[in-house]
Design a protein around this motif. Structure first.
Motif, PDB file in Angstrom:
ATOM      1  N   ASN A   1       0.814  -1.221   0.000  1.00 34.40           N
ATOM      2  CA  ASN A   1       0.000   0.000   0.000  1.00 34.40           C
ATOM      3  C   ASN A   1       0.853   1.280   0.000  1.00 34.40           C
ATOM      4  O   ASN A   1       0.341   2.361   0.258  1.00 34.40           O
ATOM      5  CB  ASN A   1      -0.914   0.003   1.228  1.00 34.40           C
TER       6      ASN A   1
ATOM      7  N   GLU B   1      -4.808   1.913   3.705  1.00 40.96           N
ATOM      8  CA  GLU B   1      -4.851   0.480   3.392  1.00 40.96           C
ATOM      9  C   GLU B   1      -6.243  -0.077   3.118  1.00 40.96           C
ATOM     10  O   GLU B   1      -6.375  -1.282   2.881  1.00 40.96           O
ATOM     11  CB  GLU B   1      -4.179  -0.357   4.497  1.00 40.96           C
TER      12      GLU B   1
ATOM     13  N   ASN C   1      -0.037   3.927  -2.777  1.00 41.25           N
ATOM     14  CA  ASN C   1      -1.358   4.495  -2.542  1.00 41.25           C
ATOM     15  C   ASN C   1      -1.314   5.608  -1.517  1.00 41.25           C
ATOM     16  O   ASN C   1      -1.910   6.676  -1.713  1.00 41.25           O
ATOM     17  CB  ASN C   1      -2.322   3.398  -2.101  1.00 41.25           C
TER      18      ASN C   1
ATOM     19  N   GLY D   1      -3.673  -5.491  -2.208  1.00 38.77           N
ATOM     20  CA  GLY D   1      -2.935  -4.263  -1.972  1.00 38.77           C
ATOM     21  C   GLY D   1      -3.438  -3.151  -2.870  1.00 38.77           C
ATOM     22  O   GLY D   1      -3.738  -3.372  -4.049  1.00 38.77           O
ATOM     23  N   LEU D   2      -3.523  -1.954  -2.316  1.00 43.79           N
ATOM     24  CA  LEU D   2      -4.090  -0.838  -3.068  1.00 43.79           C
ATOM     25  C   LEU D   2      -3.158  -0.306  -4.154  1.00 43.79           C
ATOM     26  O   LEU D   2      -3.605   0.384  -5.069  1.00 43.79           O
ATOM     27  CB  LEU D   2      -4.492   0.297  -2.118  1.00 43.79           C
TER      28      LEU D   2
ATOM     29  N   GLU E   1      -8.273  -5.248  -1.124  1.00 44.70           N
ATOM     30  CA  GLU E   1      -7.521  -4.971   0.100  1.00 44.70           C
ATOM     31  C   GLU E   1      -6.441  -6.022   0.327  1.00 44.70           C
ATOM     32  O   GLU E   1      -5.314  -5.691   0.732  1.00 44.70           O
ATOM     33  CB  GLU E   1      -8.469  -4.917   1.294  1.00 44.70           C
TER      34      GLU E   1
END
Length: 434
Positions: free
Chosen positions: A43, A122, A46, A395-396, A392
């Protein structure tokens, strides 16, 4: 001779505030590093993208709407002029160009949104976050801060003291973070059905520590820059108090975790220093150095306890934003009512200033919490605020941006998982051709 001295004063103040604005804006790099280090590697991009867009989109929102609401000619509740930085600003009585004043204030505005970015890390949709960022910088923060800092704001007229924003910036961002985290819900696997709290360690604590150092550095601009003058008589005291409170908070974060858990917790030491900085921001110009140390020590202890408390309440905050900014900012605001050299309870001033500080703190905190809660509920009911469970888990970085932060070697070649599908196909084709 008088004209030359006036020009010199304007020039010095302009250069100083420009430098301070740059320091405060550089704090966004600190936020990005801190939050990236405290989240999982999947993440990283992001969270960095959220901080970047706080700066990009947030600056535009503050230019278009926020500055006018905050510093325009006000009825006590909101400004009604100065939108798009247009109009006459002579009523502000500035000794610097309004463009320079705007740059400094805009850096504060984007910081408020970025505080929330860590608390929702996240699991929040990027598109929904962009809407929040624009509303926070263009509406929520300017309204609350205008009550405190606009010369006609109702809390300013009440006598509230918040020199650089423990309440106007940090409590607003911290309690907005609480509302956002409550509506969004915890990350998958954070809390067990049996009530267990599962630690989800950040992937790069050295990066988080670097972010903490950058924030500490930038805070000299945040607090000392709020003088708006290079010639302010207390500029040295403000910088000294800022540094001492940070040192005390970091020390307490370290020693308290050693005492309570048997190990010195690095993340708590980092957040302890930040809590000290947040707490002293309101009173940095009003407190003696010994009082600044006391504020930092208490803030460092509070942040450790508050992080544990919110976890027990099942409110998931990956970076500790609610504890650092909400709790730290609230404590620092109230500490002015107790420890201010002029008017503080412990200095013979009675309860009046403390009562004013309490009213002001409650006003901006309740407003920030309620406005953010309603906005997140509205977004949840329309476009949605949370990514799917599959996204999620993936992973973003990949789910929202098509990239991953770390391009690792697989069997001697770079993994194409880091690339969008079109680029990955081109990469494979090139390798096979060669």
């Amino acid at each position: 001779m008088e004209l030359n001295l006036q020009n010199l004063s304007v020039g010095l103040d302009t250069i100083w505030v420009l430098l301070a604005a740059a320091l405060v804006f550089f704090m966004e790099a600190g936020f990005a590093a801190l939050e990236a280090g405290f989240v999982r590697s999947k993440n990283t991009l992001n969270i960095i993208m959220k901080v970047l867009m706080d700066c990009a989109l947030g600056l535009l929102a503050y230019w278009a709407i926020g500055f006018g609401l905050m510093y325009g000619q006000s009825n006590g509740w909101f400004g009604r002029s100065g939108f798009f930085l247009q109009g006459d600003f002579s009523f502000l009585g500035l000794n610097i160009p309004v463009s320079v004043f705007w740059l400094f204030q805009a850096a504060f505005a984007v910081a408020v949104a970025t505080i929330v970015s860590g608390a929702v890390a996240e699991r929040m949709k990027f598109s929904a976050y962009l809407i929040f960022s624009a509303v926070a910088t263009g509406l929520i923060y300017p309204l609350a801060a205008g009550w405190v800092w606009n010369s006609n704001g109702w809390l300013h007229n009440l006598g509230m003291l918040d020199f650089a924003g423990s309440a106007a910036v940090h409590a607003v961002g911290g309690w907005a973070s609480l509302a956002a985290a409550m509506v969004l819900g915890p990350r998958l696997g954070k809390y067990g059905k049996d009530g267990t709290i599962n630690a989800i360690p950040g992937h790069n604590i050295p990066l988080a520590a670097l972010g903490g150092f950058i924030l500490w550095f930038g805070w000299f601009g945040f607090n000392a820059g709020s003088t708006l003058s290079a010639l302010h008589k207390d500029i040295g005291l403000i910088a000294l108090n800022t540094n001492l409170a940070a040192a005390a908070g970091g020390t307490m974060g370290c020693l308290y975790t050693m005492f309570r858990f048997g190990k010195a917790d690095v993340s708590m030491a980092i957040n302890g220093a930040l809590a000290g900085l947040v707490a002293i921001t309101a009173g940095c110009a009003y407190l003696e150095p010994a009082a600044a140390v006391a504020v930092g020590l208490i803030a460092g202890l509070l942040v450790v306890e508050a992080i544990g408390l919110f976890d027990r309440l099942r409110i998931d905050d990956p970076v500790g934003a609610i504890a650092v900014h909400g709790v730290g900012g609230s404590f620092g605001t109230l500490a002015v009512g107790l420890l201010a050299k002029d008017g503080g309870l412990f200095y013979g001033g009675g309860w009046h200033l403390f009562q004013v500080q309490l009213i002001g703190l409650l006003a901006v905190s309740v407003f920030a919490f309620a406005a953010t809660y309603l906005l997140f509920r509205l977004l949840a009911a329309t476009i949605g605020i949370r990514v799917s469970a599959e996204e999620e888990l993936e992973g973003l970085d990949i789910a929202e941006h098509g990239f991953q932060a770390y391009n690792e070697l697989v069997n001697g070649s770079f993994s194409t998982a880091a690339l969008p599908s079109v680029l990955a196909e081109s990469w494979v084709e090139k390798v096979e051709t060669n």
